[in-house]
Scaffold this motif. Sequence first.
Motif, PDB file in Angstrom:
ATOM      1  N   ILE A 125       8.460  44.980   3.584  1.00 26.30           N
ATOM      2  CA  ILE A 125       8.657  46.402   3.293  1.00 26.30           C
ATOM      3  C   ILE A 125       8.562  46.635   1.787  1.00 26.30           C
ATOM      4  CG2 ILE A 125      10.225  48.381   3.501  1.00 26.30           C
ATOM      5  CD1 ILE A 125       9.326  47.308   6.195  1.00 26.30           C
ATOM      6  N   GLU A 126       7.782  47.628   1.393  1.00 28.86           N
ATOM      7  CA  GLU A 126       7.732  48.046  -0.012  1.00 28.86           C
ATOM      8  C   GLU A 126       8.507  49.356  -0.132  1.00 28.86           C
ATOM      9  OE1 GLU A 126       4.162  47.907  -3.027  1.00 28.86           O
ATOM     10  OE2 GLU A 126       4.109  49.837  -1.969  1.00 28.86           O
ATOM     11  N   ARG A 127       9.630  49.296  -0.834  1.00 30.53           N
ATOM     12  CA  ARG A 127      10.502  50.470  -0.972  1.00 30.53           C
ATOM     13  C   ARG A 127      10.269  51.107  -2.340  1.00 30.53           C
ATOM     14  NH1 ARG A 127      16.348  48.968   0.448  1.00 30.53           N
ATOM     15  NH2 ARG A 127      16.082  47.674  -1.419  1.00 30.53           N
ATOM     16  N   ILE A 283      10.942  58.932   0.522  1.00 27.27           N
ATOM     17  CA  ILE A 283      11.108  57.475   0.434  1.00 27.27           C
ATOM     18  C   ILE A 283      11.598  56.915   1.767  1.00 27.27           C
ATOM     19  CG2 ILE A 283      12.484  55.646  -0.634  1.00 27.27           C
ATOM     20  CD1 ILE A 283      12.377  57.269  -3.246  1.00 27.27           C
ATOM     21  N   LYS A 284      12.553  57.619   2.366  1.00 27.47           N
ATOM     22  CA  LYS A 284      13.099  57.177   3.658  1.00 27.47           C
ATOM     23  C   LYS A 284      12.006  57.153   4.732  1.00 27.47           C
ATOM     24  CE  LYS A 284      17.114  58.866   4.730  1.00 27.47           C
ATOM     25  NZ  LYS A 284      18.160  59.817   5.216  1.00 27.47           N
ATOM     26  N   ALA A 285      11.151  58.182   4.752  1.00 25.46           N
ATOM     27  CA  ALA A 285      10.094  58.263   5.757  1.00 25.46           C
ATOM     28  C   ALA A 285       9.089  57.119   5.599  1.00 25.46           C
ATOM     29  CB  ALA A 285       9.380  59.603   5.659  1.00 25.46           C
ATOM     30  N   VAL A 417      12.109  42.785   1.563  1.00 30.59           N
ATOM     31  CA  VAL A 417      12.043  44.098   0.916  1.00 30.59           C
ATOM     32  C   VAL A 417      11.801  43.940  -0.574  1.00 30.59           C
ATOM     33  CG1 VAL A 417      13.227  46.286   0.518  1.00 30.59           C
ATOM     34  CG2 VAL A 417      13.632  45.021   2.645  1.00 30.59           C
ATOM     35  N   THR A 418      10.766  44.622  -1.086  1.00 29.55           N
ATOM     36  CA  THR A 418      10.510  44.636  -2.528  1.00 29.55           C
ATOM     37  C   THR A 418      10.524  46.089  -2.996  1.00 29.55           C
ATOM     38  OG1 THR A 418       8.114  44.704  -2.135  1.00 29.55           O
ATOM     39  CG2 THR A 418       9.115  42.548  -2.484  1.00 29.55           C
ATOM     40  N   ASP A 419      11.101  46.312  -4.179  1.00 26.87           N
ATOM     41  CA  ASP A 419      11.171  47.658  -4.746  1.00 26.87           C
ATOM     42  C   ASP A 419      10.013  47.881  -5.716  1.00 26.87           C
ATOM     43  OD1 ASP A 419      13.486  48.382  -3.366  1.00 26.87           O
ATOM     44  OD2 ASP A 419      14.761  47.405  -4.857  1.00 26.87           O
ATOM     45  N   LYS A 420       9.464  49.088  -5.696  1.00 25.93           N
ATOM     46  CA  LYS A 420       8.335  49.431  -6.562  1.00 25.93           C
ATOM     47  C   LYS A 420       8.593  50.778  -7.226  1.00 25.93           C
ATOM     48  CE  LYS A 420       3.373  50.449  -6.497  1.00 25.93           C
ATOM     49  NZ  LYS A 420       2.159  50.629  -5.635  1.00 25.93           N
ATOM     50  N   ALA A 421       8.590  50.792  -8.575  1.00 26.40           N
ATOM     51  CA  ALA A 421       8.805  52.033  -9.323  1.00 26.40           C
ATOM     52  C   ALA A 421       7.520  52.853  -9.327  1.00 26.40           C
ATOM     53  CB  ALA A 421       9.234  51.724 -10.751  1.00 26.40           C
ATOM     54  N   VAL A 422       7.614  54.127  -8.928  1.00 25.49           N
ATOM     55  CA  VAL A 422       6.452  55.024  -8.896  1.00 25.49           C
ATOM     56  C   VAL A 422       6.866  56.385  -9.428  1.00 25.49           C
ATOM     57  CG1 VAL A 422       5.398  53.851  -6.918  1.00 25.49           C
ATOM     58  CG2 VAL A 422       6.959  55.768  -6.532  1.00 25.49           C
ATOM     59  N   SER A 423       5.881  57.275  -9.584  1.00 23.90           N
ATOM     60  CA  SER A 423       6.156  58.645 -10.015  1.00 23.90           C
ATOM     61  C   SER A 423       6.726  59.452  -8.859  1.00 23.90           C
ATOM     62  CB  SER A 423       4.872  59.303 -10.511  1.00 23.90           C
ATOM     63  OG  SER A 423       3.967  59.474  -9.430  1.00 23.90           O
ATOM     64  N   GLU A 425       5.588  62.276  -7.728  1.00 28.53           N
ATOM     65  CA  GLU A 425       4.490  62.765  -6.889  1.00 28.53           C
ATOM     66  C   GLU A 425       4.035  61.708  -5.890  1.00 28.53           C
ATOM     67  OE1 GLU A 425       1.316  64.311  -9.210  1.00 28.53           O
ATOM     68  OE2 GLU A 425       2.412  66.093  -9.840  1.00 28.53           O
ATOM     69  N   GLU A 426       3.939  60.462  -6.353  1.00 28.10           N
ATOM     70  CA  GLU A 426       3.501  59.400  -5.445  1.00 28.10           C
ATOM     71  C   GLU A 426       4.549  59.137  -4.374  1.00 28.10           C
ATOM     72  OE1 GLU A 426       2.035  54.712  -5.502  1.00 28.10           O
ATOM     73  OE2 GLU A 426       2.207  55.839  -7.390  1.00 28.10           O
ATOM     74  N   ALA A 427       5.807  59.235  -4.755  1.00 27.03           N
ATOM     75  CA  ALA A 427       6.885  58.950  -3.802  1.00 27.03           C
ATOM     76  C   ALA A 427       6.954  59.983  -2.684  1.00 27.03           C
ATOM     77  CB  ALA A 427       8.223  58.881  -4.531  1.00 27.03           C
ATOM     78  N   VAL A 428       6.656  61.261  -2.999  1.00 32.30           N
ATOM     79  CA  VAL A 428       6.781  62.312  -1.976  1.00 32.30           C
ATOM     80  C   VAL A 428       5.468  62.570  -1.259  1.00 32.30           C
ATOM     81  CG1 VAL A 428       8.675  63.429  -3.200  1.00 32.30           C
ATOM     82  CG2 VAL A 428       6.327  64.187  -3.633  1.00 32.30           C
ATOM     83  N   LYS A 429       4.386  61.948  -1.707  1.00 35.18           N
ATOM     84  CA  LYS A 429       3.091  62.158  -1.060  1.00 35.18           C
ATOM     85  C   LYS A 429       3.160  61.626   0.363  1.00 35.18           C
ATOM     86  CE  LYS A 429      -0.255  59.506  -2.333  1.00 35.18           C
ATOM     87  NZ  LYS A 429      -1.311  58.870  -3.160  1.00 35.18           N
ATOM     88  N   PRO A 430       2.724  62.421   1.335  1.00 39.05           N
ATOM     89  CA  PRO A 430       2.802  61.967   2.734  1.00 39.05           C
ATOM     90  C   PRO A 430       2.058  60.658   2.936  1.00 39.05           C
ATOM     91  CG  PRO A 430       2.265  64.305   2.629  1.00 39.05           C
ATOM     92  CD  PRO A 430       2.169  63.788   1.234  1.00 39.05           C
TER      93      PRO A 430
END
Length: 437
Positions: A125-127, A283-285, A417-423, A425-430
């Motif tokens: 999982i990439e969170r 993010i949850k979705a 599970v790995t965490d990835k920092a994003v903007s 806009e990228e996080a909420v993009k469907p």
Amino acid sequence: MQVSVESTSALERRMTIGVPAERIETEVTKRLQQTARRAKIAGFRPGKVPMSVIRQRYEDAARQEALGDLIQSTFYEAVVEQKLNPAGSPAVEPKVFEKGKDLEYIATFEVFPEFEVAGLEGISIERLQADVGDADVDNMLEILRKQNTRFEATEGRAAADGDQVNIDFVGKIDGEAFAGGSAKGSLLVIGSKRMIPGFEEGLVGAKAGEERVLNLAFPEDYQNLELAGKTAEFTVTVNSVAEPKLPELNEEFFGLFGIKEDGLDGFRVEVRKNMERELRQGIKAKVKNQVMDGLLAANPIDVPKSLIANEVNRLRTQAVQQFGGNIKPDQLPADLFEEQAKRRVVLGLIIAELVKQHELKPDEARVRELIEEMASAYQEPQQVVSWYYKNEQQMNEVRSVVLEEQVVDTVLQKAKVTDKAVSYEEAVKPAETPQAA
């Protein structure tokens, strides 16, 4: 009662059931006695009709009713005895159905698959991790302004990209007007891509009162198959041209969103809250989609055809309700929904098994938290919370959502599970996922 079971496939069972004639006759007699108490036959007082007369008139109907009820009850008894878990109703085929003989019939049905959910440790999982910054809020304010753009009439100016034109048009194919190809007083924003390619571009530079003739081709994949790929001539009259005006960030604009106090600072606070809520949900979705995909890949299981067929019918009904049209659900091809239905059914079985394996129950604290989060988007949050707690059906739906979240959490405890920092806009993009749960 005699029962034998044959496995005809991984999930299909063929069960032969024999019911003694004595049990049948007992049920028939019971029904005839009930009939005798209420039968009204000329020449006899109610309740005094001889049983021989009752049998002569009503035995056939009583026997058919008794046999139908016995098939239902004995099938249930048989599956309990054989410890089977049917998925859907059986197809019943009578073998012996004669008076005075034992009833014998064959029930063919599918059972639910028996399995344990495995492979959680192999799911990756990439969170995503993101924050709502001031620049993100500024960008959202501009989006909200554009969504509330007003158009003001211009005097003599030619239409440009982004302008709104009021037009009359008539479309013809081979010199004949076609259905849906004409309109009067239609408002169109140039660049909105509402019309077929070339239509809006052909109006750039036009002024109020000007007429233009556009020769255009409908796309090969156009939704109306009768028009797809055909060439049409559109005669367009421009009635007026209006230019876009973005609203100012003032009290009037804030009032459109129900915010009447604290000016721009207060509005930014509310916008940020909504963005943060959208961020959490986004993010949850994405995590949930990855979990569901991982569960499917790690647990390939056979599923009853009857469950898939039922889900196809549900999806057909939803499609008709959503898109309307004068069609019945069963007129939509089943194969359009087959893949989506199978995914839903498999995920439903996997989730149910995970709930059973880990003895999960909805966390009422999380239920309350979810309801309060949903209610925070309304002007009177407490009223919304109260409404939910007074509506048992809505509460059960929320509990189902929370239980599914707990399933996701259970998988995350064992997955990679790995965490990835994003903007933002990228996080909420469907996410691009198959139509599924």
